[in-house]
Design a protein around this motif. Structure first.
Motif, PDB file in Angstrom:
ATOM      1  N   UNK A 178      16.472  62.247  60.293  1.00 48.46           N
ATOM      2  CA  UNK A 178      17.152  63.285  59.527  1.00 48.46           C
ATOM      3  C   UNK A 178      18.630  63.233  59.879  1.00 48.46           C
ATOM      4  N   UNK A 179      19.492  63.482  58.881  1.00 48.42           N
ATOM      5  CA  UNK A 179      20.934  63.428  59.110  1.00 48.42           C
ATOM      6  C   UNK A 179      21.633  64.667  58.555  1.00 48.42           C
ATOM      7  N   UNK A 180      22.672  65.084  59.269  1.00 48.42           N
ATOM      8  CA  UNK A 180      23.652  66.040  58.773  1.00 48.42           C
ATOM      9  C   UNK A 180      24.971  65.285  58.630  1.00 48.42           C
TER      10      UNK A 180
ATOM     11  N   UNK B 230      19.204  62.227  69.271  1.00 50.15           N
ATOM     12  CA  UNK B 230      20.268  62.550  68.327  1.00 50.15           C
ATOM     13  C   UNK B 230      21.519  61.783  68.692  1.00 50.15           C
ATOM     14  N   UNK B 231      22.381  61.567  67.670  1.00 48.97           N
ATOM     15  CA  UNK B 231      23.626  60.843  67.882  1.00 48.97           C
ATOM     16  C   UNK B 231      24.699  61.428  66.983  1.00 48.97           C
TER      17      UNK B 231
ATOM     18  N   UNK C 131      25.664  63.335  62.073  1.00 49.00           N
ATOM     19  CA  UNK C 131      24.710  63.546  63.161  1.00 49.00           C
ATOM     20  C   UNK C 131      23.369  62.976  62.709  1.00 49.00           C
ATOM     21  N   UNK C 132      22.809  62.068  63.496  1.00 50.33           N
ATOM     22  CA  UNK C 132      21.554  61.403  63.153  1.00 50.33           C
ATOM     23  C   UNK C 132      20.487  61.737  64.181  1.00 50.33           C
TER      24      UNK C 132
ATOM     25  N   UNK D 130      20.068  65.094  54.880  1.00 47.63           N
ATOM     26  CA  UNK D 130      19.424  63.937  54.261  1.00 47.63           C
ATOM     27  C   UNK D 130      18.222  63.488  55.068  1.00 47.63           C
ATOM     28  N   UNK D 131      17.022  63.610  54.531  1.00 47.78           N
ATOM     29  CA  UNK D 131      15.852  63.034  55.207  1.00 47.78           C
ATOM     30  C   UNK D 131      15.889  61.523  55.118  1.00 47.78           C
TER      31      UNK D 131
END
Length: 231
Positions: free
Chosen positions: A110-112, A140-141, A149-150, A192-193
């Protein structure tokens, strides 16, 4: 567009509305596709996104909860457009987020992401991996540019992930970087999934910059779809 703003409104009037809401201490809720003004920002929601408890505390615009349900891999999120240098608060905080997986696929991450003027505040103020039955994000990264952010791991189809808590720093803090004069700042926050069958590629930055100015007329949901057409 439905909601509190149905047509183009002069910036001065939008700023005055924001000031009035700030003064009243009002807390605002938005359903998908709606828009409002608070803290010097015009806030718009995508069709499958709703927010509750929008308020201003000092220099921070606080969203108590954002809720999004994904039926496909198309990013969903919020749009922020600065309407006045006099009242635009610099920080936006999303305290909690509820994300439903109705895509029929098991997600692999998942991403922001942020497009425009804003950046995430830092690694000490982003969501820790969420909880929920069928949810197992582990790592997370935050990229060096502080706009992505991933989270890696998994979220099963039909499950709901719960992000954020009362623990210090377990929220999503954004530096909106408002301008002191024209042109004013604007940005989008997308969720974003990952791993969804038929997932789309995010819109190119040049196309986003071309279209974001049109958002000020208050047709956020329609133009957000147009942005994705250019992907």
């Amino acid at each position: 567009m439905s909601g509190l703003i149905k047509k183009a409104v002069p910036a001065a009037l939008l700023a005055a509305l924001g000031l009035a809401l700030n003064a009243s201490g009002a807390s605002i809720n938005l359903s998908g596709g709606q828009s409002t003004i608070l803290g010097g920002w015009q806030i718009g929601t995508d069709p499958n996104v709703s927010v509750t408890g929008i308020s201003v505390n000092g220099q921070t615009l606080i969203i108590q909860n954002e809720s999004a349900t994904f039926t496909d891999g198309i990013p969903q999120g919020l749009t922020f457009i600065q309407v006045s240098s006099a009242v635009a608060v610099p920080f936006i905080q999303i305290s909690t987020n509820t994300v439903g997986n109705a895509t029929g696929s098991d997600w692999t991450g998942f991403q922001y992401s942020l497009s425009g003027s804003a950046g995430f505040d830092g690694v000490t103020n982003i969501f820790t991996p969420p909880f929920g039955t069928g949810v197992n994000y582990q790592n997370l990264d935050l990229n060096p540019a502080r706009n992505l952010v991933t989270y890696t791991g998994s979220q099963l189809g039909g499950s709901t992930s719960n992000w954020g808590s009362t623990n210090p720093g377990d929220d999503l803090l954004i530096d909106g970087n408002p301008s002191t004069g024209a042109p004013f700042a604007s940005f989008t926050l997308d969720e974003s999934p990952q791993g969804v069958v038929g997932e789309v590629v995010p819109v190119a930055p040049a196309a986003w910059q071309f279209l974001v100015g049109l958002l000020a007329v208050g047709i956020v949901p329609t133009l957000r779809k147009a942005m994705r057409f250019f992907a």
